[in-house]
Each structure stands twice: as structure tokens, then as C-alpha cells.
Write an enzyme that holds these catalytic residues in place. Structure first.
Site, PDB file in Angstrom:
ATOM      1  N   ASP A 196     -30.712  45.859  20.247  1.00 24.97           N
ATOM      2  CA  ASP A 196     -31.631  46.957  20.010  1.00 24.97           C
ATOM      3  C   ASP A 196     -31.116  47.585  18.637  1.00 24.97           C
ATOM      4  O   ASP A 196     -31.918  48.234  18.087  1.00 24.97           O
ATOM      5  CB  ASP A 196     -31.330  48.219  20.967  1.00 24.97           C
ATOM      6  CG  ASP A 196     -30.176  48.359  21.520  1.00 24.97           C
ATOM      7  OD1 ASP A 196     -29.009  47.813  20.884  1.00 24.97           O
ATOM      8  OD2 ASP A 196     -29.793  49.096  22.303  1.00 24.97           O
ATOM      9  N   SER A 245     -30.733  53.636  20.971  1.00 23.73           N
ATOM     10  CA  SER A 245     -31.199  52.689  21.863  1.00 23.73           C
ATOM     11  C   SER A 245     -32.328  53.174  22.585  1.00 23.73           C
ATOM     12  O   SER A 245     -33.401  52.364  22.962  1.00 23.73           O
ATOM     13  CB  SER A 245     -29.944  52.393  22.869  1.00 23.73           C
ATOM     14  OG  SER A 245     -29.187  51.803  22.343  1.00 23.73           O
ATOM     15  N   HIS A 287     -24.344  53.608  14.616  1.00 23.80           N
ATOM     16  CA  HIS A 287     -25.295  52.379  14.426  1.00 23.80           C
ATOM     17  C   HIS A 287     -25.633  52.178  13.081  1.00 23.80           C
ATOM     18  O   HIS A 287     -25.448  53.238  12.022  1.00 23.80           O
ATOM     19  CB  HIS A 287     -26.427  52.533  15.126  1.00 23.80           C
ATOM     20  CG  HIS A 287     -26.444  52.883  16.507  1.00 23.80           C
ATOM     21  ND1 HIS A 287     -27.424  53.369  17.480  1.00 23.80           N
ATOM     22  CD2 HIS A 287     -25.233  52.759  17.534  1.00 23.80           C
ATOM     23  CE1 HIS A 287     -27.111  53.335  18.586  1.00 23.80           C
ATOM     24  NE2 HIS A 287     -25.675  52.964  18.551  1.00 23.80           N
TER      25      HIS A 287
END
Length: 735
Positions: A479, A219, A634
Site C-alpha cells: 500500500d 494505509s 511512510h
């Protein structure tokens, strides 16, 4: 000297476990002996400030003179045709830096070498718009090696938006949006009953998140791209990551908040459900190599950073993070709540206090910190409210439990009440942080409920914009993504009947690796061996999996929204979603809503293993990430970008995450005096016409229509009130 400078130290290691490979050096051209910042292929918005740095790396056993500027010949070739030294272009002498590092020659090298780094930096410089728009080439000759990088100077644009609201659904993958749409809106005969508010925006695009140093972003560097238009590295906020060890000395990039405060006198707001010092909110104002420097980030909001032109001092800051305001954990041992009050902030800690302050005309700046750390997620703020009743989470450390935390929409609408007092406009960054903070621990209901909360808030802000001049650009994006998807449904009654168990007396699927287990009804699930492969069969696992339906056996889940608030009436339904992530540690999964947020992995001396208290009646799923990983991570997937309002027409196709900044900057008129353009193309009554044999057909003359035709991408000059038209008999007829 062929060196790619790969760092020995893993700056992103979140535990004591070493990475399999060292990190690359950040943004340095391969085979060169200098690093140049900004890095190659950077777009610079007109009149934005940045730090220009050139760093020379030489072997540790060599020495150079203390004054080393003469060893590097630096030239900047500008769009105007001028070729200047940085001293001539920027009108200042450089600040000198030096440090040592250990680096590898390349990824295959096993023996690190020592290097000395000699850098000179020109702080807070700008390329004047008199040099024109277009390409800039930087050439550095050092010790017989020439290095080149190129930039693009953006053209100034007329200002069209008074305000900009950027919504960031942290971790919001596109499949998450589809799942939220299903549980929120429902489906009939294969058609969704409605879209999400974001999906109703007139302009959509795919946005590519990635950073300088990795295909997988965090992020910090993705939010940096949104707020500066420049790339960065994992963990870095508002800076380019060089190889220096001073986390506050890396080359800075001006944020959109800094620019609009400096140039236009606009207001700035930051709203998050995380700590206000967390990566996404901090990217609005901070400059630091390590996002973990949260005490410093708290101070930077009001005091500025090392060598900053000014402190942003956002007019509104809302979220959690009270820990770093109290003397025990603040940057200098002072009470940061007192320091914020001294800067003119009204400080509040509850929903009731926040609303009262927002409704008070005397409130000029507002700080609302309602939790010691990250705020509770929507499901715990609104359904499982006992989870808030913990005095250790008091935002003031010694106060009561934070049982009156505001919801995201309440924070955002309160923020807008204050920010909209400024006739020069405002920039508001809103983060739905707990989409990500629930996705990491694989908690699907909490992930989706926070996404729905974000979408409801988007709808309320759009309504406000329409009622207040319709001159606000609204962007909603993520993001980064998580590897989430839905692959069917789960009948929880079949699941429970297959292996009778309870929270008090769980029947663990993990036990069935090595021995038989008996459920609470006395049924014995024996260990057995598959005859062909010789692999052990986990009988309870296979019994529970009969409850998972795919394709025609999936049908529809049982979520209902009878009160129309966008949220299911209950998350504890019989038929729920068979959903999850594509990456995870060892854990168990039962596909049901948990009474508190999940914690799939527990740490041991050998890494993370399945938490026996997390979904104890679930099936065991063997981890597929490194043993140092406690949660999911992620992924590199593209995410959605949705736009409404003046300037939204620039959103379309497939864009890099840095373009989010340039879309906002263009709408706000960077490079101009900041006055809003009132040209005819700002009509609210606009017809977007279809193409007919490459011709654009507009409405009747004298109607004041502006016709916008598709041109291999987003249409131009189309406002959100756009009407569609069709061509009938050579005439344009509104649809």
C-alpha cells in the site's frame, strides 16, 4: 472568488502537536467555488455504485435560500452524446447537506475565513452502460463561476478469473524484498540462490501510491484505491473526504466486495495480522472519513454503513481487534461476538479452534479474532513466544493470554477452505500488516520476518491455485513503502568487543554527548573535541561504528536456512545487516534482533526523545522528522506489483494504485453477468514468442498454441504456464 479552501484543522494529526501548515481542501479545483465528487480524472468501472455530490462554498457573512438546488446548473455530458441533469441521469432527487468551516485562501494566507458549505448528494447512483464507454464531463455553473471535472467510464470486460486473491504487504518497500530475499534465500558469488515467490510471478509492475491530499499515503486511502479504483485522502476509507464534520456522511465509493456480492453472489474473505478494524482490512467493507472509528467499522461489516446499499458481511474475517467486540468499546454497548454469531458466523479465538472450524463442513461463515489488538508479529509468535503470554491481550478481554495465535498461512489456507465452497468464486484480501507495524518502530528483523511469512503464504496460495483449476488471479503489492535500505553488514562481535556492555549494565552512547563513560571492562571513553570543527566526539559511538562494514568490507551476513522453511534458523547471528530507515526520531541502534518489538521514542512535554530502554548499547542517531513523531513514517516511493493467473497480463510498466482495482474488476468481468469466459485465449498451453523485425512468430499450426507478443508493455492472453520460445531458422522452438 479565488479560493483553494485549505482547512484549519489538521485531520491527520496523531498527537497534540500542530502541523506546520494547514491541510488543503480535498480534490476541489483551484480557483472555484464548488467541489465535485467523484473528483476530476476519476475512472469508473462499469456499473459500479458511487455517491455524486456537488458542494457550494460561500463566505459566512452571506446567506442563500434553504432550497438552493436552483442556484447550480449541473450537466453531465456522456459518451453517448446525451447531456443530462443528475436528476434525469440518476432518476432521483438529491439529499441536501450543509455545514460551516474555517478555511484559508491559499497556503500563504495566515488568517482563516469562515465559510458555509451547501451540498447536495445523490446517494448510491450508477451510470448505466447504455450510455457507452469513454469520457464523461461534469459542468457546474454556480454564482457566475463554472467548474468542470472529467471521468472515464470503463468498458465491460469478459470474466476470466473465478477467484481473486489480493496480498497487501503493508509498507513493503522493494529494498525490503531484496533484504528478505538475502536472509531467506542466501547468496553465492553475488547471485541470489533463489527468488521470492512473488518475484517468480510472470508479470511485474511499479505501482504509484499517493492520495488526493498528499504525496505520502497512509494505509486507509491506498487500500481504498485498491478496493474502489478511486482516490481518497489520508485516514479516509471508502469515501471522498469533503469538508463536512460528519465522518459518516462523506461521498461513498462502492468497494469490489460490495459489487461482487451484489452482482455476482461471490464470497468475500479478509485476513490480516492487524486488528480487523485497521485501515487495510476495513477498506474491504467500510465507509468512513476517519479510520479511527473502529467500533463503527466493526459494526459496518455485518450491519452496513449509513446509506449503504447492503452490508458486505464477509464470509471470513480473521485477525486481531477483540477490543471493539466487547460491550465496553463496541459501537452500541452490545457484545459484537454475539451479534456476529447471530448473523451466522462461527466465532473462534485460537489457531486450534480456527482449524477445526475450517475443517467442519457445517461452517458457512468464520470469524477468528485471536488478539485484543494487533496480533503479535511472526518473530514473537514463533521465536520469542513469551511475548504472547499477556492476559491483557486476550481477544475476549477476560480470557487467557493469546498464546495460540495462528500464522498468516494458516489463516489464509483455512479461509480458502471456506470461501472455495462457493462455485461463483471469491475475493480474498490478505494483509501482512506487521511489515509496516515493525518498520515504524525501526525493527528490521521483525519487518523482514513478516515479509518472509507473507511470501511463503503467497507460494502456498499459488500452489493451491494450480491444483484447483488455475482460474485464480493472484496479486501481491504494497500500500506504500518505508524509507528502508541495506548499506552493509555489522560484525556484532567487534561491536561488543569495542565497548563491553550488557543488557543489565548498558553503556549508553547518548551519555557521551556531555561526559566520558566507562564500559564494563573498565575502558574509559573520554569526551573530546574535533580540532577543525570544534564538534564533540563521541568516543564510544566511533568505537562501535568500526564494526560496520561497507563495500568489500561488508561481505555476506551469517543467516542460514538449513530446514528450508524460508526463515533463517536464527536471527541472532554474528554478522547481520547494516540496515535502517531514512527517517526516524531520536533513537539508538545496535543492529541486533531485540527480544521484544522495539520502541525507539518516548514522549515528553517537548516531543519524542530517544527511549533509554531501546537498544541501550546502540549508537545514537539524531532524529530527522518532526518532534511530534515517535516512529519512522511512510515514504512516497513506488512499490512492486506482482501478478499471476487470468488477467495478470494487464500488469506491467508503471501503474497508479487505482489500477489494482481495475485489473481485478476486469478479470472478474464487471459490467457483465459474471459468467466466466471460455474463449480459446484461455488455453493453458500458450507460447509467448519473441519479436523478430516487428513480426510475431507462433508455434506450428494445429498445436493449439496462442502466440502472445510483447507490445510496448505486458503481453496479452498469456497464462502463468507460459513457455518461452526462440526463433531459429524461421521456426519457433520452445525453450
Amino acid at each position: 472568488m479565488k479560493i483553494s479552501f485549505v482547512f484549519l484543522t489538521a485531520l491527520f494529526a496523531l498527537s497534540a502537536f500542530a502541523l506546520q501548515k494547514p491541510e488543503r481542501h480535498f480534490g476541489c479545483p483551484l480557483g472555484k467555488n464548488v467541489c465535485i465528487y467523484p473528483i476530476d480524472d476519476t475512472n469508473l468501472q462499469c456499473e459500479t455504485i458511487f455517491d455524486f455530490q456537488v458542494a457550494l462554498h460561500i463566505p459566512e457573512n452571506q446567506t442563500i435560500q434553504t432550497q438552493f438546488r436552483h442556484l447550480m446548473d449541473i450537466k453531465l455530458s456522456l459518451p453517448s452524446g446525451d447531456v443530462l441533469t443528475p436528476e434525469s441521469l440518476f432518476g432521483k432527487e438529491p439529499h441536501l447537506r450543509n455545514w460551516t468551516l474555517e478555511a484559508f485562501e491559499d497556503q500563504a494566507d495566515q488568517t482563516p475565513e469562515g465559510f458555509k458549505s451547501y451540498a447536495f448528494m445523490y446517494r448510491n447512483v450508477v451510470i448505466d452502460k447504455k450510455y457507452g464507454k469513454g469520457p464523461v464531463r461534469v459542468t457546474v455553473l454556480a454564482r457566475g463561476v463554472t467548474t468542470e471535472v472529467s471521468y472515464v467510464l470503463r468498458e465491460p470486460t469478459k470474466r476470466r478469473a473465478r477467484n481473486v486473491v489480493l496480498f497487501v504487504g503493508d509498507g513493503m518497500a522493494l529494498p525490503m524484498m531484496a533484504a528478505a530475499r538475502l536472509v531467506s534465500r542466501g547468496m553465492y558469488h553475488g547471485k541470489y540462490n533463489d527468488k521470492l515467490n512473488m518475484e517468480k510471478f510472470p508479470y511485474h509492475a511499479l505501482q504509484n501510491p499517493a492520495g488526493v491530499d498528499s504525496i505520502i499515503t497512509d494505509s486507509a486511502n491506498s487500500a481504498t484505491s485498491f478496493n474502489t479504483g478511486q482516490k481518497s485522502s489520508v485516514n479516509a476509507l471508502g469515501v471522498y473526504a469533503d469538508s463536512g464534520d460528519d465522518v459518516f456522511a462523506h461521498p461513498k465509493q462502492e468497494t469490489i466486495a460490495e459489487h461482487i456480492k451484489r452482482k455476482f453472489g461471490m464470497s468475500v474473505g479478509v485476513v490480516t495480522t492487524a486488528e480487523i478494524q485497521d485501515a487495510t482490512p476495513a477498506a474491504v467493507w467500510s465507509h468512513v472519513r476517519r479510520r479511527a472509528e473502529k467500533a463503527a467499522i466493526t459494526s459496518q461489516a455485518i450491519n452496513g454503513c449509513q446509506d449503504c446499499v447492503l452490508a458486505v458481511q464477509p464470509d471470513v474475517i480473521m485477525g486481531g481487534g477483540g477490543k471493539y467486540f466487547k460491550p465496553k468499546d463496541s459501537i452500541d454497548g452490545s457484545d459484537m461476538y454475539f451479534n456476529y454469531s447471530a448473523k451466522g458466523y462461527t466465532v473462534t479465538h485460537t489457531r486450534a479452534e480456527m482449524v477445526a472450524a475450517a475443517n467442519d463442513d457445517s461452517t458457512k461463515k468464520l470469524l477468528t479474532v485471536s488478539h485484543h489488538g494487533n496480533m503479535e508479529v511472526w518473530l514473537d509468535r514463533n521465536v520469542y513466544t513469551d511475548n504472547m503470554n499477556d492476559t491483557s491481550n486476550s481477544p475476549t478481554v477476560d480470557g487467557p493470554a493469546p498464546t495460540d495465535q495462528p500464522n498468516l498461512d494458516e489463516m489464509v489456507m483455512s479461509a480458502i477452505k471456506i470461501l472455495s465452497k462457493n462455485e461463483k468464486g471469491f475475493y480474498l484480501m490478505v494483509e501482512a500488516a506487521s511489515i509496516d507495524k515493525s518498520a515504524h518502530p525501526l525493527d528490521v528483523p521483525r519487518t523482514l520476518s513478516d515479509l518472509i511469512e507473507l511470501d511463503n503464504t503467497v507460494g502456498k496460495v499459488q500452489t493451491w491455485a494450480k491444483e484447483n483449476g488455475d482460474d485464480t488471479l493472484i496479486l501481491a503489492t504494497a500500500d506504500h513503502g518505508h524509507g528502508f535500505d541495506v548499506f552493509g553488514t555489522v560484525d556484532t562481535k567487534i561491536w561488543d568487543d569495542a565497548v563491553v556492555a550488557s543488557e543489565e549494565q548498558p553503556v549508553s552512547d547518548v551519555d557521551n554527548y556531555c561526559s566520558a563513560v566507562t564500559d564494563n571492562a573498565g575502558t574509559v571513553f573520554n569526551i573530546s573535541t574535533e580540532t577543525t570543527t570544534g564538534m564533540p566526539l563521541r568516543a564510544s559511538n566511533r568505537a562501535r561504528r568500526t564494526a560496520i562494514g561497507t563495500y568489500s568490507n561488508a561481505g555476506y551476513p551469517d543467516y542460514m536456512d538449513s530446514d528450508g522453511d524460508g526463515f533463517p534458523d536464527t536471527w541472532d547471528v554474528r554478522t547481520t545487516l547494516a540496515a535502517g530507515m531514512n527517517n526516524f526520531p531520536d533513537h539508538t541502534e545496535d543492529y541486533k534482533v531485540s527480544l521484544s518489538i522495539k520502541r525507539p521514542g518516548v514522549r515528553t512535554s517537548r516531543g519524542y526523545f530517544s527511549n533509554p530502554e531501546d537498544d541501550p548499547n546502540g549508537i545514537f542517531l539524531s532524529g530527522n522528522i518532526g518532534p511530534a513523531g515517535s516512529t519512522g513514517v511512510h515514504t512516497m516511493q513506488d512499490v512492486g506489483l506482482f501478478a499471476y493467473g487470468p488477467g495478470a497480463e494487464k500488469v506491467g510498466g508503471n501503474v497508479d494504485n487505482t489500477e489494482v482495482f481495475h485489473i481485478m474488476s476486469s478479470a472478474l468481468g464487471f459490467g457483465t453477468d459474471g459468467e466466466i469466459d471460455t474463449d480459446d485465449h484461455l488455453f493453458s498451453d500458450v507460447i509467448k514468442c519473441k519479436r523478430d523485425d516487428e513480426s510475431c512468430h507462433c508455434g506450428e499450426e494445429g498445436k493449439g498454441y496462442v502466440c502472445a507478443c510483447a507490445r510496448n508493455g505486458p503481453t496479452v492472453f498469456v497464462m502463468p504456464t507460459t513457455m518461452l520460445c526462440t526463433v531459429k531458422g524461421g521456426y519457433v522452438t520452445p525453450m
